[in-house]
Motif scaffolding. Structure first.
Motif, PDB file in Angstrom:
ATOM      1  N   ASP A  67       0.871  -1.176   0.000  1.00  0.00           N
ATOM      2  CA  ASP A  67       0.000   0.000   0.000  1.00  0.00           C
ATOM      3  C   ASP A  67       0.905   1.222   0.000  1.00  0.00           C
ATOM      4  OD1 ASP A  67      -2.463   1.459   2.262  1.00  0.00           O
ATOM      5  OD2 ASP A  67      -2.075   1.775   0.144  1.00  0.00           O
ATOM      6  N   ALA A  68       1.153   1.782  -1.169  1.00  0.00           N
ATOM      7  CA  ALA A  68       2.112   2.875  -1.309  1.00  0.00           C
ATOM      8  C   ALA A  68       1.507   4.242  -1.022  1.00  0.00           C
ATOM      9  CB  ALA A  68       2.698   2.861  -2.724  1.00  0.00           C
ATOM     10  N   GLU A  69       0.179   4.296  -0.880  1.00  0.00           N
ATOM     11  CA  GLU A  69      -0.474   5.589  -0.623  1.00  0.00           C
ATOM     12  C   GLU A  69      -1.615   5.396   0.376  1.00  0.00           C
ATOM     13  OE1 GLU A  69      -2.036   9.493  -3.144  1.00  0.00           O
ATOM     14  OE2 GLU A  69      -1.849   7.565  -4.134  1.00  0.00           O
ATOM     15  N   PRO A  70      -1.269   5.117   1.634  1.00  0.00           N
ATOM     16  CA  PRO A  70      -2.309   4.868   2.632  1.00  0.00           C
ATOM     17  C   PRO A  70      -3.093   6.132   2.959  1.00  0.00           C
ATOM     18  CG  PRO A  70      -0.161   4.972   3.672  1.00  0.00           C
ATOM     19  CD  PRO A  70       0.085   5.005   2.186  1.00  0.00           C
ATOM     20  N   ALA A  71      -4.285   5.936   3.469  1.00  0.00           N
ATOM     21  CA  ALA A  71      -5.114   7.072   3.891  1.00  0.00           C
ATOM     22  C   ALA A  71      -4.458   7.771   5.077  1.00  0.00           C
ATOM     23  CB  ALA A  71      -6.508   6.589   4.272  1.00  0.00           C
ATOM     24  N   PRO A  72      -4.731   9.072   5.247  1.00  0.00           N
ATOM     25  CA  PRO A  72      -4.199   9.776   6.424  1.00  0.00           C
ATOM     26  C   PRO A  72      -4.575   9.044   7.706  1.00  0.00           C
ATOM     27  CG  PRO A  72      -5.172  11.330   4.881  1.00  0.00           C
ATOM     28  CD  PRO A  72      -5.511   9.958   4.372  1.00  0.00           C
ATOM     29  N   GLY A  73      -3.714   9.120   8.692  1.00  0.00           N
ATOM     30  CA  GLY A  73      -3.920   8.393   9.940  1.00  0.00           C
ATOM     31  C   GLY A  73      -5.281   8.617  10.561  1.00  0.00           C
ATOM     32  N   ARG A  74      -5.832   7.534  11.088  1.00  0.00           N
ATOM     33  CA  ARG A  74      -7.123   7.527  11.785  1.00  0.00           C
ATOM     34  C   ARG A  74      -8.309   7.859  10.887  1.00  0.00           C
ATOM     35  NH1 ARG A  74      -5.943  10.103  17.819  1.00  0.00           N
ATOM     36  NH2 ARG A  74      -4.232   8.679  18.363  1.00  0.00           N
ATOM     37  N   THR A  75      -8.128   7.798   9.587  1.00  0.00           N
ATOM     38  CA  THR A  75      -9.271   7.984   8.693  1.00  0.00           C
ATOM     39  C   THR A  75     -10.201   6.787   8.822  1.00  0.00           C
ATOM     40  OG1 THR A  75      -7.913   9.198   7.104  1.00  0.00           O
ATOM     41  CG2 THR A  75     -10.012   8.314   6.306  1.00  0.00           C
ATOM     42  N   PRO A  76     -11.492   6.977   9.087  1.00  0.00           N
ATOM     43  CA  PRO A  76     -12.424   5.844   9.185  1.00  0.00           C
ATOM     44  C   PRO A  76     -12.415   5.021   7.901  1.00  0.00           C
ATOM     45  CG  PRO A  76     -13.443   7.862  10.004  1.00  0.00           C
ATOM     46  CD  PRO A  76     -12.154   8.273   9.359  1.00  0.00           C
ATOM     47  N   LEU A  79     -14.795   6.100   5.061  1.00  0.00           N
ATOM     48  CA  LEU A  79     -14.405   7.356   4.434  1.00  0.00           C
ATOM     49  C   LEU A  79     -13.171   7.153   3.556  1.00  0.00           C
ATOM     50  CD1 LEU A  79     -14.951  10.396   4.202  1.00  0.00           C
ATOM     51  CD2 LEU A  79     -13.395  10.736   6.143  1.00  0.00           C
ATOM     52  N   ALA A  80     -12.226   6.351   4.024  1.00  0.00           N
ATOM     53  CA  ALA A  80     -11.016   6.087   3.235  1.00  0.00           C
ATOM     54  C   ALA A  80     -11.376   5.440   1.908  1.00  0.00           C
ATOM     55  CB  ALA A  80     -10.068   5.196   4.029  1.00  0.00           C
ATOM     56  N   ARG A  81     -12.274   4.472   1.948  1.00  0.00           N
ATOM     57  CA  ARG A  81     -12.663   3.791   0.715  1.00  0.00           C
ATOM     58  C   ARG A  81     -13.435   4.730  -0.211  1.00  0.00           C
ATOM     59  NH1 ARG A  81     -12.344  -0.858  -1.535  1.00  0.00           N
ATOM     60  NH2 ARG A  81     -13.955  -1.635  -2.916  1.00  0.00           N
ATOM     61  N   LYS A  82     -14.263   5.601   0.361  1.00  0.00           N
ATOM     62  CA  LYS A  82     -15.004   6.569  -0.445  1.00  0.00           C
ATOM     63  C   LYS A  82     -14.061   7.433  -1.260  1.00  0.00           C
ATOM     64  CE  LYS A  82     -18.213  10.479  -0.047  1.00  0.00           C
ATOM     65  NZ  LYS A  82     -18.996  11.338   0.891  1.00  0.00           N
ATOM     66  N   TYR A  83     -12.895   7.726  -0.678  1.00  0.00           N
ATOM     67  CA  TYR A  83     -11.910   8.552  -1.371  1.00  0.00           C
ATOM     68  C   TYR A  83     -10.812   7.716  -2.038  1.00  0.00           C
ATOM     69  CZ  TYR A  83     -14.062  12.810   0.282  1.00  0.00           C
ATOM     70  OH  TYR A  83     -14.954  13.840   0.493  1.00  0.00           O
ATOM     71  N   ASN A  84     -11.123   6.434  -2.257  1.00  0.00           N
ATOM     72  CA  ASN A  84     -10.287   5.549  -3.077  1.00  0.00           C
ATOM     73  C   ASN A  84      -8.920   5.224  -2.484  1.00  0.00           C
ATOM     74  OD1 ASN A  84     -11.661   5.108  -6.010  1.00  0.00           O
ATOM     75  ND2 ASN A  84     -12.220   7.095  -5.154  1.00  0.00           N
ATOM     76  N   TYR A  85      -8.821   5.223  -1.170  1.00  0.00           N
ATOM     77  CA  TYR A  85      -7.604   4.741  -0.527  1.00  0.00           C
ATOM     78  C   TYR A  85      -7.721   3.239  -0.285  1.00  0.00           C
ATOM     79  CZ  TYR A  85      -6.143   9.548   0.451  1.00  0.00           C
ATOM     80  OH  TYR A  85      -5.750  10.858   0.331  1.00  0.00           O
ATOM     81  N   GLY A  86      -6.607   2.530  -0.438  1.00  0.00           N
ATOM     82  CA  GLY A  86      -6.591   1.104  -0.172  1.00  0.00           C
ATOM     83  C   GLY A  86      -7.269   0.260  -1.223  1.00  0.00           C
ATOM     84  N   VAL A  87      -7.611   0.837  -2.363  1.00  0.00           N
ATOM     85  CA  VAL A  87      -8.259   0.089  -3.439  1.00  0.00           C
ATOM     86  C   VAL A  87      -7.200  -0.552  -4.334  1.00  0.00           C
ATOM     87  CG1 VAL A  87      -9.800   0.240  -5.429  1.00  0.00           C
ATOM     88  CG2 VAL A  87     -10.275   1.582  -3.367  1.00  0.00           C
ATOM     89  N   PHE A  88      -6.250   0.260  -4.781  1.00  0.00           N
ATOM     90  CA  PHE A  88      -5.082  -0.223  -5.500  1.00  0.00           C
ATOM     91  C   PHE A  88      -3.841   0.191  -4.715  1.00  0.00           C
ATOM     92  CE2 PHE A  88      -8.340   0.447  -8.802  1.00  0.00           C
ATOM     93  CZ  PHE A  88      -8.414  -0.853  -9.309  1.00  0.00           C
ATOM     94  N   THR A  89      -2.686  -0.244  -5.141  1.00  0.00           N
ATOM     95  CA  THR A  89      -1.457   0.062  -4.415  1.00  0.00           C
ATOM     96  C   THR A  89      -1.208   1.556  -4.327  1.00  0.00           C
ATOM     97  OG1 THR A  89      -0.432  -2.072  -4.820  1.00  0.00           O
ATOM     98  CG2 THR A  89       1.055  -0.222  -4.501  1.00  0.00           C
ATOM     99  N   ALA A  90      -1.586   2.305  -5.322  1.00  0.00           N
ATOM    100  CA  ALA A  90      -1.582   3.765  -5.264  1.00  0.00           C
ATOM    101  C   ALA A  90      -2.963   4.250  -5.667  1.00  0.00           C
ATOM    102  CB  ALA A  90      -0.507   4.355  -6.170  1.00  0.00           C
TER     103      ALA A  90
END
Length: 365
Positions: A67-76, A79-90
């Motif tokens: 995971d080369a671009e994780p969501a900012p710390g403590r992001t629920p 919400l992280a998935r809504k903004y496309n974090y953790g879907v692909f490696t970047a």
């Protein structure tokens, strides 16, 4: 009967014993990776919607997903998935074509400036970068913010191939759109999600075998210039096209698209030691499956189909070599992986992030 090469072939080489008598759930030996990877090998995943299943399955099986671009710390999580974090490696969004992959690689290496990517202003006064038109649900506040985010993802994309052993890419489409003057490619046709369609500028392209292969080879060469030992694992998404702009029937267009992509991936795997092909497409779309794993819309893949694909994937994957970094450095997972600890069946049932589905809203039939 005279001796001939067929006498020495295993049962899996013949349709009757390898397929007809084995049955869908008795198929064996569909794939065996030629690589013996270290047990702590890192995998980066990108591509079309179906590629998301691979990253989830890697995490669920305890294999290191980068995971080369994780969501900012403590992001629920939601919400992280809504903004496309953790879907692909970047945070690239879906990369449907080889042309898009090459664009991302050039951006990551500075061969293409961030300013070369057009920014669209929406009717609401928000801004969208055209390489990731839906990455921010409500758009960015300014052009500067959009470009800063794009630059961040380009750097993360570089880490995706600089800090991994295997780069997994799922080929999804041959159809795409390009700017007639700049050559920029888009994941969506302008005007379907954001932006305004201009027939004088926005040109439909159905990428052919030579172009797709050339783009993949160029992207691989650039990545291996940074990471000489990088390996590439290609798959072809079994998910049909939502719509075709080719002028033909969508069924024929889908068959053409998948056939070309399958040919390119297979030929590259045969020609290059650093390339392999995994048959996710065949498991879902070939005759033995009898369309069993397609939901009623004949497009979405049911969880049971995803699980069967992943069963074959891990049956053929060899990560038995000794670890190279030690558990202390990477641990079991990277970044956002902690959010993906659900069972594989539950993960398969989740909604995938699929930008292409927006095309269905233009169906007046």
């Amino acid at each position: 009967m005279a001796d001939n090469p067929y006498r020495e072939l295993p049962p899996t080489a013949f349709w009757r014993t390898g397929v007809a008598e084995a049955g869908l759930f008795g198929l064996q030996g569909l794939w065996k990776s030629p690589w013996r990877l270290p047990s702590d090998a890192r995998f980066s995943t990108f591509g079309s919607c179906f590629a998301q299943h691979i990253s989830r399955a890697l995490v669920a099986r305890g294999v290191t997903w980068k995971d080369a671009e994780p969501a900012p710390g403590r992001t629920p999580d939601e919400l992280a998935r809504k903004y496309n974090y953790g879907v692909f490696t970047a945070r690239t969004g879906n990369i449907y074509t080889a042309a898009q992959l090459l664009t991302w690689t050039r951006l990551a290496l500075g061969e293409m400036p961030i300013e070369a990517i057009e920014i669209w202003e929406g009717p609401e006064g928000r801004f969208h970068d055209t390489l990731r038109p839906k990455i921010e649900p409500d758009g960015f506040e300014s052009i500067a913010e959009a470009r800063a985010s794009l630059a961040t993802t380009a750097r993360a994309f570089r880490r995706a191939f600089a800090e991994a052993e295997v780069f997994v890419f799922t080929l999804g489409l041959t159809e795409g759109w390009e700017d007639a003057s700049t050559g920029q490619c888009w994941p969506l046709c302008p005007g379907t999600g954001v932006g305004t369609f201009d027939p004088a500028r926005h040109v439909f392209v159905n990428y052919d075998y030579p172009r797709i292969r050339a783009d993949l080879e160029a992207a691989m060469a650039l990545m291996r210039g940074v990471t000489p030992g990088l390996r590439f694992l290609f798959t072809v998404s079994p998910v049909p096209l939502v719509a075709t702009a080719s002028g033909g029937h969508v069924l024929v267009a889908t068959t053409h698209s998948k056939s070309v992509l399958r040919a390119v991936a297979g030929d590259l795997a045969a020609a290059c030691e650093e390339v392999d092909y995994f048959p996710s497409y065949e498991i879902i779309a070939s005759p033995p499956a009898r369309a069993t794993f397609f939901e009623p819309n004949m497009r979405t893949i049911a969880p049971e189909g995803v699980n069967l694909v992943m069963t074959h994937f891990f049956a053929g994957l060899d990560i038995s070599a000794p670890p190279e970094r030690g558990e202390a450095q990477d641990g079991a997972q990277d970044g956002a992986a902690a959010r993906q600890k659900a069972s594989e069946a539950e993960m398969a049932a989740e909604d995938l992030v699929c930008e292409e589905i927006i095309l269905e809203q233009f169906n007046d039939g």
